[in-house]
Design a protein around this motif. Structure first.
Motif, PDB file in Angstrom:
ATOM      1  N   UNK A  27       0.844  -1.195   0.000  1.00  0.00           N
ATOM      2  CA  UNK A  27       0.000   0.000   0.000  1.00  0.00           C
ATOM      3  C   UNK A  27       0.874   1.238   0.000  1.00  0.00           C
ATOM      4  N   UNK A  28       2.054   1.111   0.544  1.00  0.00           N
ATOM      5  CA  UNK A  28       3.083   2.151   0.509  1.00  0.00           C
ATOM      6  C   UNK A  28       4.319   1.535  -0.118  1.00  0.00           C
ATOM      7  N   UNK A  29       4.947   2.292  -1.013  1.00  0.00           N
ATOM      8  CA  UNK A  29       6.162   1.803  -1.658  1.00  0.00           C
ATOM      9  C   UNK A  29       7.203   2.915  -1.552  1.00  0.00           C
ATOM     10  N   UNK A  30       7.998   2.879  -0.484  1.00  0.00           N
ATOM     11  CA  UNK A  30       8.988   3.943  -0.285  1.00  0.00           C
ATOM     12  C   UNK A  30      10.138   3.831  -1.267  1.00  0.00           C
ATOM     13  N   UNK A  31      10.917   4.887  -1.329  1.00  0.00           N
ATOM     14  CA  UNK A  31      12.115   4.908  -2.171  1.00  0.00           C
ATOM     15  C   UNK A  31      13.203   4.105  -1.463  1.00  0.00           C
ATOM     16  N   UNK A  32      13.730   3.126  -2.142  1.00  0.00           N
ATOM     17  CA  UNK A  32      14.796   2.309  -1.563  1.00  0.00           C
ATOM     18  C   UNK A  32      16.058   2.408  -2.414  1.00  0.00           C
ATOM     19  N   UNK A  33      16.250   3.557  -3.036  1.00  0.00           N
ATOM     20  CA  UNK A  33      17.404   3.747  -3.910  1.00  0.00           C
ATOM     21  C   UNK A  33      18.710   3.728  -3.125  1.00  0.00           C
ATOM     22  N   UNK A  34      18.671   4.228  -1.919  1.00  0.00           N
ATOM     23  CA  UNK A  34      19.878   4.216  -1.101  1.00  0.00           C
ATOM     24  C   UNK A  34      19.819   3.016  -0.157  1.00  0.00           C
ATOM     25  N   UNK A  35      20.732   2.953   0.758  1.00  0.00           N
ATOM     26  CA  UNK A  35      20.742   1.856   1.726  1.00  0.00           C
ATOM     27  C   UNK A  35      19.647   2.033   2.771  1.00  0.00           C
ATOM     28  N   UNK A  36      19.015   3.195   2.769  1.00  0.00           N
ATOM     29  CA  UNK A  36      17.976   3.513   3.742  1.00  0.00           C
ATOM     30  C   UNK A  36      16.625   3.642   3.041  1.00  0.00           C
ATOM     31  N   UNK A  52      -8.269   7.486   6.416  1.00  0.00           N
ATOM     32  CA  UNK A  52      -9.615   7.997   6.140  1.00  0.00           C
ATOM     33  C   UNK A  52     -10.552   6.868   5.705  1.00  0.00           C
ATOM     34  N   UNK A  53     -10.072   6.061   4.784  1.00  0.00           N
ATOM     35  CA  UNK A  53     -10.885   4.950   4.284  1.00  0.00           C
ATOM     36  C   UNK A  53     -11.254   3.987   5.404  1.00  0.00           C
ATOM     37  N   UNK A  54     -10.284   3.663   6.252  1.00  0.00           N
ATOM     38  CA  UNK A  54     -10.528   2.697   7.318  1.00  0.00           C
ATOM     39  C   UNK A  54     -11.341   3.277   8.466  1.00  0.00           C
ATOM     40  N   UNK A  55     -10.971   4.451   8.923  1.00  0.00           N
ATOM     41  CA  UNK A  55     -11.575   5.007  10.131  1.00  0.00           C
ATOM     42  C   UNK A  55     -12.891   5.723   9.875  1.00  0.00           C
ATOM     43  N   UNK A  66      -8.245  -2.442  -3.147  1.00  0.00           N
ATOM     44  CA  UNK A  66      -8.929  -2.144  -4.414  1.00  0.00           C
ATOM     45  C   UNK A  66      -8.933  -0.639  -4.697  1.00  0.00           C
ATOM     46  N   UNK A  67      -9.251   0.154  -3.711  1.00  0.00           N
ATOM     47  CA  UNK A  67      -9.312   1.606  -3.897  1.00  0.00           C
ATOM     48  C   UNK A  67      -7.930   2.158  -4.251  1.00  0.00           C
ATOM     49  N   UNK A  68      -6.896   1.696  -3.549  1.00  0.00           N
ATOM     50  CA  UNK A  68      -5.538   2.166  -3.856  1.00  0.00           C
ATOM     51  C   UNK A  68      -5.132   1.769  -5.269  1.00  0.00           C
ATOM     52  N   UNK A  69      -5.509   0.566  -5.674  1.00  0.00           N
ATOM     53  CA  UNK A  69      -5.215   0.119  -7.036  1.00  0.00           C
ATOM     54  C   UNK A  69      -5.891   1.041  -8.056  1.00  0.00           C
ATOM     55  N   UNK A  70      -7.143   1.379  -7.812  1.00  0.00           N
ATOM     56  CA  UNK A  70      -7.867   2.267  -8.732  1.00  0.00           C
ATOM     57  C   UNK A  70      -7.282   3.674  -8.738  1.00  0.00           C
ATOM     58  N   UNK A  71      -6.904   4.169  -7.574  1.00  0.00           N
ATOM     59  CA  UNK A  71      -6.268   5.495  -7.495  1.00  0.00           C
ATOM     60  C   UNK A  71      -4.956   5.492  -8.282  1.00  0.00           C
TER      61      UNK A  71
END
Length: 91
Positions: A27-36, A52-55, A66-71
């Motif tokens: 659901x989150x895909x951070x930048x992993x270009x560096x070692x961090x 927001x969606x959950x709460x 599904x919503x994240x995929x559509x977004x």
């Protein structure tokens, strides 16, 4: 603004266990270009959307996925249209 994992957890007001689950689900895909692993303000916005969606809307995990995929698809289409518009504009 680029943030470390620790900074991101604080900024997003997120528990590490929740973040780890969301990363596993992609659901989150951070930048992993560096070692961090690094996060951006876009990741904060995505956290706010998920929360927001959950709460506020009671969306379950399958619905969030599904919503994240559509977004993401919508964002891709917008980028493609923008690129198309740029290339046809210069002809």
């Amino acid at each position: 603004m680029i943030m470390t994992k620790h900074e991101f957890l604080i900024s997003a007001n997120l528990q590490e266990q929740t973040l780890e689950f969301w990363l596993e689900q992609r659901w989150l895909i951070p930048d992993e270009a560096s070692s961090e692993v690094l996060f951006s303000e876009c990741d904060i916005a995505r956290v706010e959307l998920i929360q927001d969606l959950q709460q506020n809307f009671g969306v379950n995990d399958a619905g969030v996925e599904l919503i994240l995929h559509l977004v993401d698809q919508l964002h891709g289409v917008r980028q493609a249209l923008s690129l198309l518009q740029e290339t046809t504009h210069f002809k």
